[in-house]
Design an enzyme around this catalytic site. Sequence first.
Site, short mmCIF file in Angstrom:
data_model
loop_
_atom_site.label_atom_id
_atom_site.label_comp_id
_atom_site.label_asym_id
_atom_site.label_seq_id
_atom_site.Cartn_x
_atom_site.Cartn_y
_atom_site.Cartn_z
N ASP A 7 -4.64 -6.64 -36.17
CA ASP A 7 -4.52 -6.07 -34.86
C ASP A 7 -5.90 -6.46 -34.33
O ASP A 7 -6.89 -6.70 -34.81
CB ASP A 7 -4.27 -4.43 -35.22
CG ASP A 7 -4.47 -3.75 -33.80
OD1 ASP A 7 -3.98 -4.10 -33.00
OD2 ASP A 7 -5.36 -2.92 -33.89
N ASP A 9 -7.29 -4.68 -30.81
CA ASP A 9 -7.88 -3.54 -30.45
C ASP A 9 -8.21 -2.30 -31.46
O ASP A 9 -7.45 -1.85 -31.95
CB ASP A 9 -6.99 -2.81 -29.28
CG ASP A 9 -7.74 -2.08 -28.10
OD1 ASP A 9 -8.84 -2.87 -27.59
OD2 ASP A 9 -7.45 -1.09 -27.86
#
Length: 236
Positions: A7, A9
């Site tokens: 991922d 963010d």
Amino acid sequence: MTIHVFDVDGTITPSRLKIDPNFKKFFLEWMKNKKVIFVTGSDKDKTIEQIGSDIWNEAYACMQSCGNHIFVKGEEVSRNPWEAGEGLIALLEQFLVISKYRKRTSNHIEHRIGLCNFSVIGRDCSQREREDYAEWDDLNKERLDMAAIINENFSELEASVGGQISIDIHPKGANKSQAKKWILENIGEDSIIKFYGDKTEKGGNDYDLAKVLKAPHKVYQVKDWKETYNLIKNDN
């Protein structure tokens, strides 16, 4: 073959901020001779803004909008044509009216390829406003409640909490779990996936991928990019 899936963010960068310069330098060197894939709810431009075009282009694949827009070595290979319907938009606009959090900026409903992103405070908020809302939401669970209402009212869709201030909405199954299928079909069925995310708990937008990654695959729940750094720095 090991595939390192991240991922972005809150996992590689602080939420909606640029990657730490020292971590960026390390990560670019660490990526060499590895297959690195990013799976994020953000679109291409936002991801490049956060991690830089050098890291984005160095990755084997970038799966934007929860895997609904895929690039391999910088070249687009697939996109989901879904767009949010009038009924969903009407519900999101109703959320803006009834939310008990009264601060508003702008850009509340953002259309991405194969995904709709919704934020009560608005994606044009300042970093301070973002953090204030995130702190309030941690206590009040507004986004989890709104995601549950969407899921109850639109059986063909699914909504989950993404980042600090928003909800990701897309067709059922068109979530980050797509990454596993794509990797096994396009890189190799013997691939071992190591997935790093900060929202792997139920209700978070990393959860759908995390829950389908059983042994020998591995899932690492991290609280921030510093923990990601500590996990990978000894992985040669």
